[in-house]
Structure formats: structure tokens, C-alpha cells
Write a protein that holds these residues in place. Structure first.
Motif, PDB file in Angstrom:
ATOM      1  N   ARG A  48     -46.273  66.200 -34.480  1.00 36.20           N
ATOM      2  CA  ARG A  48     -46.094  66.920 -33.222  1.00 36.20           C
ATOM      3  C   ARG A  48     -47.371  66.862 -32.405  1.00 36.20           C
ATOM      4  O   ARG A  48     -48.473  67.000 -32.928  1.00 36.20           O
ATOM      5  N   ASP A  52     -43.910  66.884 -27.732  1.00 29.07           N
ATOM      6  CA  ASP A  52     -43.392  65.689 -28.387  1.00 29.07           C
ATOM      7  C   ASP A  52     -43.450  65.854 -29.899  1.00 29.07           C
ATOM      8  O   ASP A  52     -44.473  66.262 -30.449  1.00 29.07           O
ATOM      9  N   ALA A  53     -42.338  65.520 -30.564  1.00 29.90           N
ATOM     10  CA  ALA A  53     -42.295  65.576 -32.026  1.00 29.90           C
ATOM     11  C   ALA A  53     -41.264  64.568 -32.522  1.00 29.90           C
ATOM     12  O   ALA A  53     -40.255  64.319 -31.859  1.00 29.90           O
ATOM     13  N   TRP A  54     -41.542  64.004 -33.685  1.00 28.56           N
ATOM     14  CA  TRP A  54     -40.580  63.078 -34.289  1.00 28.56           C
ATOM     15  C   TRP A  54     -40.662  63.181 -35.800  1.00 28.56           C
ATOM     16  O   TRP A  54     -41.584  63.782 -36.343  1.00 28.56           O
ATOM     17  N   SER A  70     -34.366  59.698 -30.092  1.00 28.80           N
ATOM     18  CA  SER A  70     -33.863  60.645 -29.098  1.00 28.80           C
ATOM     19  C   SER A  70     -32.478  60.218 -28.636  1.00 28.80           C
ATOM     20  O   SER A  70     -32.171  59.025 -28.577  1.00 28.80           O
ATOM     21  N   ARG A  74     -36.218  58.481 -23.042  1.00 27.61           N
ATOM     22  CA  ARG A  74     -37.570  59.050 -22.953  1.00 27.61           C
ATOM     23  C   ARG A  74     -38.553  57.886 -22.875  1.00 27.61           C
ATOM     24  O   ARG A  74     -38.964  57.359 -23.905  1.00 27.61           O
ATOM     25  N   ARG A  92     -41.957  57.454 -27.072  1.00 27.88           N
ATOM     26  CA  ARG A  92     -41.360  58.774 -26.843  1.00 27.88           C
ATOM     27  C   ARG A  92     -39.864  58.759 -27.143  1.00 27.88           C
ATOM     28  O   ARG A  92     -39.269  59.801 -27.373  1.00 27.88           O
ATOM     29  N   TRP A  94     -38.647  58.001 -29.811  1.00 23.23           N
ATOM     30  CA  TRP A  94     -38.529  58.478 -31.186  1.00 23.23           C
ATOM     31  C   TRP A  94     -38.557  60.006 -31.237  1.00 23.23           C
ATOM     32  O   TRP A  94     -38.192  60.604 -32.240  1.00 23.23           O
ATOM     33  N   CYS A  95     -39.010  60.641 -30.178  1.00 23.15           N
ATOM     34  CA  CYS A  95     -39.194  62.096 -30.165  1.00 23.15           C
ATOM     35  C   CYS A  95     -37.871  62.818 -29.963  1.00 23.15           C
ATOM     36  O   CYS A  95     -37.023  62.401 -29.176  1.00 23.15           O
ATOM     37  N   ILE A  98     -37.997  69.791 -30.903  1.00 23.55           N
ATOM     38  CA  ILE A  98     -38.871  70.375 -31.922  1.00 23.55           C
ATOM     39  C   ILE A  98     -38.088  71.285 -32.870  1.00 23.55           C
ATOM     40  O   ILE A  98     -38.300  71.248 -34.088  1.00 23.55           O
ATOM     41  N   CYS A 101     -36.470  69.333 -35.493  1.00 21.50           N
ATOM     42  CA  CYS A 101     -37.440  68.925 -36.527  1.00 21.50           C
ATOM     43  C   CYS A 101     -37.620  70.045 -37.559  1.00 21.50           C
ATOM     44  O   CYS A 101     -37.592  69.780 -38.773  1.00 21.50           O
TER      45      CYS A 101
END
Length: 124
Positions: A48, A52-54, A70, A74, A92, A94-95, A98, A101
Motif C-alpha cells: 500500500r 493505491d494497494a494491490w 482492478s 487505472r 495502477r 493492479w491496484c 483497500i 485487500c
């Protein structure tokens, strides 16, 4: 038992409630690397940086694994700092959300390292 590593700090929650408290603590940091490790060799990583987080899911050590994708367009890239100080850049695209996640981390804990199926995964 599932073990966690938060920015390199090993943590060993023993119940879903303790995982919830751990995720509440994690939420206070806007930039981090969070891992969950199952005894069967499976692992789940969340990176994170602010909004943005993945996720990355590995079936075993050395596995190329799966990365999240996603469901909305993005463009561009986002940077993430690993616990060793290394900064990596990832698309992005891939994000994901949150909260998704965190939900995936809790699911991994509660289901002995199972891969959360509601995440849009790409096999790398």
C-alpha cells in the motif's frame, strides 16, 4: 497458524478478532508491506501507498503466483516501499480497493491460506 509480517515485524494473531485489531493497526500506516504466511507454504502480500494497494498470492516460495487486477481502468504506475527500503513501481491497473485487500487478508487467515476468489487475479 497463519503468521503475519508488517513492514518486517513478525506478528502471530491467534483469532479473527486479533487479525481485526492487526488490520486496524495497519490501517494507521498509509505506506506498508504486509504479508500473511500459512504453514502449507502459501502466502499473501499487500502493498500500500496512500490510496493505491494491490495483492500478490503465492502458492509456495519461489512461485510466480498471482497479482490482483482492478475492475476499472487505472492508467499509470504507483510506487511502493518495501520493508527493506527498496522502492518498486507497479501498474495502477493492479491496484484494487483497500478494503478488499483487508478483507482478503482476513479471509486468508480464516481459511488456512486459501486464495480469495472474489479478487480479480492474474496468474503471473
Amino acid at each position: 497458524m497463519i503468521a503475519f509480517s508488517f513492514n518486517g515485524e513478525e506478528l502471530h494473531p491467534s483469532s479473527p478478532e486479533e487479525v481485526g485489531r492487526l488490520l486496524d493497526r495497519v490501517e494507521q500506516a498509509k505506506e506498508f508491506e504486509l504479508w500473511a504466511f500459512a504453514p502449507n507454504g502459501r502466502s499473501l502480500c499487500m502493498l500500500r501507498n496512500d490510496d493505491d494497494a494491490w495483492l500478490m498470492y503465492l502458492r509456495q516460495e519461489g512461485d510466480s503466483g498471482f497479482s490482483s487486477r482492478s475492475s476499472v481502468h487505472r492508467p499509470g504506475t504507483a510506487t511502493f516501499r518495501l520493508c527493506n527500503g527498496q522502492v518498486d513501481e507497479y501498474p495502477r491497473s493492479w491496484c484494487i480497493d483497500i478494503e478488499q485487500c483487508y478483507k482478503a487478508m482476513a479471509y486468508f487467515f480464516e481459511n488456512a491460506g486459501a486464495k480469495p476468489d472474489w479478487i480479480n487475479w492474474n496468474e503471473d
